[in-house]
Design an enzyme around this catalytic site. Structure first.
Site, PDB file in Angstrom:
ATOM      1  N   GLU A   1       0.759  -1.215  -0.008  1.00  0.00           N
ATOM      2  CA  GLU A   1       0.093   0.130   0.028  1.00  0.00           C
ATOM      3  C   GLU A   1       1.056   1.374   0.110  1.00  0.00           C
ATOM      4  OE1 GLU A   1      -4.422  -0.900   1.834  1.00  0.00           O
ATOM      5  OE2 GLU A   1      -3.061   0.483   2.982  1.00  0.00           O
TER       6      GLU A   1
ATOM      7  N   HIS B   1       7.911 -27.031  -1.824  1.00  0.00           N
ATOM      8  CA  HIS B   1       7.321 -28.128  -2.366  1.00  0.00           C
ATOM      9  C   HIS B   1       6.031 -27.503  -3.293  1.00  0.00           C
ATOM     10  CE1 HIS B   1       9.754 -31.028  -0.278  1.00  0.00           C
ATOM     11  NE2 HIS B   1       9.778 -30.121   0.733  1.00  0.00           N
TER      12      HIS B   1
ATOM     13  N   LYS C   1     -14.133   0.373  -3.832  1.00  0.00           N
ATOM     14  CA  LYS C   1     -15.003   0.839  -2.965  1.00  0.00           C
ATOM     15  C   LYS C   1     -16.000   1.705  -3.604  1.00  0.00           C
ATOM     16  CE  LYS C   1     -12.323   1.512   1.319  1.00  0.00           C
ATOM     17  NZ  LYS C   1     -11.758   2.222   1.977  1.00  0.00           N
TER      18      LYS C   1
HETATM   19  O1  PA5 Z   1      -3.334   1.312   5.992  1.00  0.00           O
HETATM   20  C1  PA5 Z   1      -4.393   1.636   5.700  1.00  0.00           C
HETATM   21  O2  PA5 Z   1      -4.718   2.762   5.728  1.00  0.00           O
HETATM   22  C2  PA5 Z   1      -5.553   0.807   5.297  1.00  0.00           C
HETATM   23  O3  PA5 Z   1      -5.286  -0.330   5.113  1.00  0.00           O
HETATM   24  C3  PA5 Z   1      -6.591   0.943   6.554  1.00  0.00           C
HETATM   25  O4  PA5 Z   1      -6.080   0.124   7.677  1.00  0.00           O
HETATM   26  C4  PA5 Z   1      -7.986  -0.152   6.105  1.00  0.00           C
HETATM   27  O5  PA5 Z   1      -8.356   0.118   4.983  1.00  0.00           O
HETATM   28  C5  PA5 Z   1      -8.992   0.013   7.066  1.00  0.00           C
HETATM   29  O6  PA5 Z   1      -9.136   1.274   7.347  1.00  0.00           O
HETATM   30  P1  PA5 Z   1     -10.060   1.751   8.522  1.00  0.00           P
HETATM   31  O7  PA5 Z   1      -9.239   1.450   9.703  1.00  0.00           O
HETATM   32  O8  PA5 Z   1     -10.285   3.019   8.261  1.00  0.00           O
HETATM   33  O9  PA5 Z   1     -11.293   1.061   8.519  1.00  0.00           O
END
Ligand code: PA5
Length: 423
Positions: free
Chosen positions: A279, A300, A414
Site C-alpha cells: 500500500e 514443494h 469501494k
Molecule cells: O493502511 C491503511 O490505511 C488501510 O489498510 C486501512 O488500515 C484499512 O483500509 C482499514 O481502514 P479503517 O481502519 O479506516 O477501517
C-alpha cells in the site's frame, strides 16, 4: 537484529553512492517533517512517546476482556494485520495460554465465516474490539453489526461493557455509535495511518488481551527508533541499507520481493509486511510487488518457480537464530526411515541447513537474497522488527518517488462496490 546482504558489492560504487546521498536527503526530510504525506509521520516517534499512563489504560482494559471466553477483533488492513502478526509470532502452537481465544473478523465479507462465527459464539461469553480509523469501512462495520446484535441478545443493556472501539477522535460512524452506546474507546492518532498503527492501541490492545507484554514490544521498537535516529550515520543505518538494496534490485529488473520464513509463526508477519509495503509503494505504476512464502512448505510448491521461473524475484529471509524450544531427532535401532544420520541433531539444525541450502540454490539461480537475522521470537525483538520495517518502508517509497502514506487506489473498488450496492 541484523541485516546480511552482498548485493551492494555487485553494483558500481557511483550508483550506490548516489543512492546513499538521495537517502540521506530523504532521511533528513522525514525527520524534519518535509515531504509528501508528512502529516502522517506520527509513527516515527510512537515508541519513545507512548506514555506510561496510556500503556496502563490499555492493560487495564485488556484485563477486563481477558475474563471472557473469546474476544473478537474486528478490523481490516492496518486495523488488524499488525495485531494478528504479533500474536501469531508469539503464540505457542497448540497452547492453552490463549484464554480468551482471540478471533479475527471483519477482514472479509464471507457469509460462511460470519454465519459459523455467530453460531460458535452463541453460547460463549465474548467481547468485541472493533477497530476502524475512518469508522466507515464496510467489512468491519458489517461484522460488527452482526456481532453486536448477538451480544445485545445475550447481555441486553450490559452489552456495551463488552465492547471496545478504537477509532478517530471525532469522525466516522463508529465514533458516533461509540458515543451513543457509551463504549470504552481508544483514539487512533490523526498523524498515524492504518498500516503504521500497530504500536498504537490498534495493535497494543489485542496483543495485550492475547497475554503478551506490550511494554517489551514498545521497548524493542524504542531501541530500534534510537538505532535508526537522525544521529546515526546513513552507512550504519540498517533501514537505509534495506531501502537502498531493494531499490538497486528493482532498478535492475527485480520487480517482486518475496518475504521468506522457515517457521509458520511468521506467516502473518509477512502478511503485515505485504500490506505495509504494497500500500505504501504501489503507486503511479511503480513499486516492488511484495509476496511471501512459508518454507520449507512452499519449497514443494513455489520452490520450482523461484528457482527456475521468470528472473524478476528477490528474497528477504527472516532468520530466527535461536528457537525457544529444543527438540532432538531420536535414534532408531531399525532405521527403516534412513534418518539415523540426523540422530541427536536438533530439528532446528535440520531447518537451518535447509535454509542455507535454499539460499545458496536461489542465489545461484539469480534470486538475490537479503537475510534478516533475529535472535529469537519475543516481544522485544518483534518490536524492533516492526519499527525497522516501517522506517525502511517510508525510505523505500520516497526513493521510488511516491507518497508512502496515502492509498488512493484502494478507493476504486469501494466506489464500484457501493454503486452496485446502491449505497
Ligand atoms: O493502511 C491503511 O490505511 C488501510 O489498510 C486501512 O488500515 C484499512 O483500509 C482499514 O481502514 P479503517 O481502519 O479506516 O477501517
Amino acid at each position: 537484529m541484523n541485516i546480511k546482504q552482498n548485493i551492494t558489492n555487485r553494483f558500481d560504487k557511483t550508483t550506490v553512492e548516489s543512492l546513499y546521498s538521495q537517502l540521506e536527503n530523504i532521511k533528513n526530510n522525514l525527520h524534519n517533517g518535509i515531504g509528501e504525506g508528512s502529516e502522517f509521520t506520527g509513527w516515527l516517534h510512537l515508541p519513545s512517546e507512548v506514555g506510561e499512563s496510556k500503556i496502563q489504560e490499555i492493560e487495564q482494559t485488556a484485563e477486563k476482556l481477558k475474563k471472557t471466553d473469546a474476544v473478537v477483533i474486528v478490523g481490516i488492513g492496518g486495523s488488524y494485520l499488525g495485531a494478528k502478526a504479533v500474536i501469531s509470532a508469539l503464540q505457542k502452537p497448540f497452547s492453552q495460554q490463549d484464554k480468551p481465544e482471540i478471533i479475527f473478523a471483519g477482514n472479509h465479507i464471507s457469509d460462511t465465516y460470519l454465519y459459523h462465527l455467530l453460531n460458535y459464539l452463541e453460547n460463549k461469553n465474548f467481547g468485541i474490539v472493533v477497530i476502524s480509523k475512518s469508522g466507515t469501512t464496510l467489512e468491519p462495520a458489517l461484522a460488527f453489526r452482526l456481532l453486536r446484535n448477538l451480544l445485545n441478545k445475550q447481555k441486553g443493556e450490559k452489552a456495551s461493557e463488552y465492547i471496545v472501539a478504537i477509532t478517530d477522535k471525532e469522525k466516522g460512524a463508529l465514533k458516533k455509535l461509540a458515543d451513543k452506546e457509551n463504549f470504552k474507546t481508544f483514539v487512533i492518532p490523526d498523524n498515524v495511518g492504518g498500516r503504521f498503527s500497530v504500536l498504537t492501541p490498534v495493535g497494543l490492545l489485542p496483543i495485550s488481551i492475547a497475554g503478551f507484554d506490550i511494554k517489551k514490544l514498545i521497548s524493542g521498537a524504542k531501541n530500534m527508533e534510537e538505532k535508526l535516529s537522525l544521529k546515526t550515520n546513513i552507512k550504519d543505518d540498517i533501514a537505509i541499507e534495506y531501502a537502498l538494496v531493494r531499490n538497486l534490485l528493482y532498478q535492475n529488473g527485480k520487480k517482486i520481493e518475496i518475504m521468506a520464513n522457515y517457521t509458520p509463526e511468521l506467516k502473518y508477519f509477512a502478511e503485515w509486511w505485504k500490506q505495509l509495503y504494497g500500500e505504501s509503494e504501489g503507486k503511479n505504476h511503480k513499486g516492488i510487488f511484495p509476496a511471501s512464502v512459508n518454507f520449507t512448505t512452499d519449497l514443494h510448491s513455489l520452490g520450482q518457480y523461484i528457482q527456475d521461473g521468470e528472473r524478476i524475484l528477490f528474497e528477504t529471509v527472516l532468520n530466527i537464530k535461536n528457537t525457544n524450544t529444543k527438540l532432538e531427532v531420536p535414534f532408531d535401532n531399525d532405521n527403516l526411515d534412513g534418518l539415523n544420520y540426523l540422530a541427536e541433531k536438533q530439528v532446528d539444525f535440520v531447518n537451518k541447513q535447509a535454509m542455507t541450502g535454499t539460499i545458496k540454490a536461489h542465489e545461484s539461480g539469480n534470486v538475490p537474497n537479503i537475510v534478516i537475522d533475529i535472535d529469537s521470537l519475543n516481544e522485544q525483538n518483534i518490536g524492533e522488527l516492526i519499527y525497522f520495517f516501517e522506517k525502511a518502508c517510508a525510505y523505500s517509497a520516497y526513493l521510488l518517488g511516491v507518497n508512502p502514506f496515502n492509498q488512493p487506489g484502494v478507493e476504486d473498488y469501494k466506489r464500484n462496490m457501493y454503486e452496485l450496492l446502491k449505497k
